[in-house]
Design a protein around this motif. Structure first.
Motif, PDB file in Angstrom:
ATOM      1  N   LEU A 192      63.673  32.543  26.731  1.00 47.85           N
ATOM      2  CA  LEU A 192      62.842  31.468  26.377  1.00 47.85           C
ATOM      3  C   LEU A 192      61.816  32.129  25.423  1.00 47.85           C
ATOM      4  CD1 LEU A 192      62.663  29.087  29.520  1.00 47.85           C
ATOM      5  CD2 LEU A 192      64.266  29.152  27.752  1.00 47.85           C
ATOM      6  N   GLU A 193      61.249  33.195  25.441  1.00 50.80           N
ATOM      7  CA  GLU A 193      60.317  33.759  24.793  1.00 50.80           C
ATOM      8  C   GLU A 193      61.023  33.918  23.435  1.00 50.80           C
ATOM      9  OE1 GLU A 193      56.979  35.754  27.427  1.00 50.80           O
ATOM     10  OE2 GLU A 193      58.595  36.918  27.102  1.00 50.80           O
ATOM     11  N   PHE A 251      58.215  18.066  19.540  1.00 42.16           N
ATOM     12  CA  PHE A 251      58.342  19.521  20.212  1.00 42.16           C
ATOM     13  C   PHE A 251      59.287  19.440  21.377  1.00 42.16           C
ATOM     14  CE2 PHE A 251      57.067  21.863  23.912  1.00 42.16           C
ATOM     15  CZ  PHE A 251      57.412  23.007  23.615  1.00 42.16           C
ATOM     16  N   LEU A 252      59.231  18.592  22.384  1.00 34.80           N
ATOM     17  CA  LEU A 252      60.233  18.370  23.459  1.00 34.80           C
ATOM     18  C   LEU A 252      61.589  18.551  23.133  1.00 34.80           C
ATOM     19  CD1 LEU A 252      57.928  16.252  25.919  1.00 34.80           C
ATOM     20  CD2 LEU A 252      58.629  18.760  26.118  1.00 34.80           C
ATOM     21  N   ASP A 253      61.804  17.585  22.103  1.00 28.33           N
ATOM     22  CA  ASP A 253      63.184  17.315  21.641  1.00 28.33           C
ATOM     23  C   ASP A 253      63.838  18.712  21.215  1.00 28.33           C
ATOM     24  OD1 ASP A 253      63.170  14.706  22.390  1.00 28.33           O
ATOM     25  OD2 ASP A 253      63.062  13.885  20.314  1.00 28.33           O
ATOM     26  N   GLU A 294      66.550  21.039  23.388  1.00 31.69           N
ATOM     27  CA  GLU A 294      67.896  21.597  22.781  1.00 31.69           C
ATOM     28  C   GLU A 294      68.125  23.113  22.622  1.00 31.69           C
ATOM     29  OE1 GLU A 294      70.486  21.047  18.585  1.00 31.69           O
ATOM     30  OE2 GLU A 294      68.497  20.100  18.572  1.00 31.69           O
ATOM     31  N   LYS A 295      67.105  23.656  22.298  1.00 31.36           N
ATOM     32  CA  LYS A 295      67.027  25.379  22.304  1.00 31.36           C
ATOM     33  C   LYS A 295      67.292  25.974  23.631  1.00 31.36           C
ATOM     34  CE  LYS A 295      64.169  25.753  18.214  1.00 31.36           C
ATOM     35  NZ  LYS A 295      62.837  26.159  17.856  1.00 31.36           N
ATOM     36  N   VAL A 331      70.534  28.737  27.883  1.00 30.37           N
ATOM     37  CA  VAL A 331      70.939  28.681  29.231  1.00 30.37           C
ATOM     38  C   VAL A 331      72.121  28.370  29.693  1.00 30.37           C
ATOM     39  CG1 VAL A 331      68.353  28.747  29.939  1.00 30.37           C
ATOM     40  CG2 VAL A 331      69.665  26.762  30.210  1.00 30.37           C
ATOM     41  N   GLU A 332      72.585  27.507  29.048  1.00 33.43           N
ATOM     42  CA  GLU A 332      74.070  26.691  29.399  1.00 33.43           C
ATOM     43  C   GLU A 332      75.090  27.825  29.943  1.00 33.43           C
ATOM     44  OE1 GLU A 332      75.673  22.731  28.670  1.00 33.43           O
ATOM     45  OE2 GLU A 332      75.435  24.211  26.865  1.00 33.43           O
ATOM     46  N   PRO A 333      75.119  28.941  29.078  1.00 32.64           N
ATOM     47  CA  PRO A 333      76.364  29.796  29.298  1.00 32.64           C
ATOM     48  C   PRO A 333      76.110  30.529  30.771  1.00 32.64           C
ATOM     49  CG  PRO A 333      75.565  30.245  27.033  1.00 32.64           C
ATOM     50  CD  PRO A 333      74.395  29.325  27.656  1.00 32.64           C
TER      51      PRO A 333
END
Length: 127
Positions: free
Chosen positions: A15-16, A78-80, A84-85, A90-92
């Motif tokens: 995330l960083e 910002f939240l949207d 998405e990012k 993380v999804e993989p």
């Protein structure tokens, strides 16, 4: 280092790399905008018939995105964007539960405007 702490630290790094300020614990007075990677409930879940860490299992993590309070477009943007990012990053590595819309998120030191991503991480298995 335990597999649990390693998981939190690994996702902190991911995330960083997205440009987010990230904590791996419930920070007193976190500085929005930021992300917090904390244990979910359940934190450890054995899958299949075996109930040992040698079998298939997941680590539950909550990724809490905290934005600025308010409803100005910049606050919700910002939240949207961050949502998405984070999903793409993380999804993989596991599965994401359905995500509720941004709103009030309660942490140990108060309420924030944000969104919670419930994530089940599938750690690599050593053979």
């Amino acid at each position: 280092m335990s597999v649990f702490k390693t998981a939190r630290e690994d996702f902190k790094g991911k995330l960083e790399e997205l440009g987010l300020r990230v904590y791996t614990y419930e920070e007193d007075n976190p500085k929005p905008p930021c992300a917090i990677v904390i244990p979910a409930d359940p934190y450890y879940r054995p899958l299949g018939g075996e109930k040992t860490m040698a079998a298939y299992w997941t680590i539950g993590l909550n990724i809490v995105l905290i934005g600025q309070k308010g409803t100005k477009p910049a606050h919700t943007d910002f939240l949207d964007d961050a949502l998405e990012k984070v999903i793409l990053a993380v999804e993989p590595y596991g599965s994401i539960s359905p995500i509720s819309r941004p709103g009030s998120v309660e942490l140990s030191d108060g309420e924030y405007f944000g969104v919670v991503i419930e994530f089940e991480y599938n750690p690599p298995r050593e053979n």
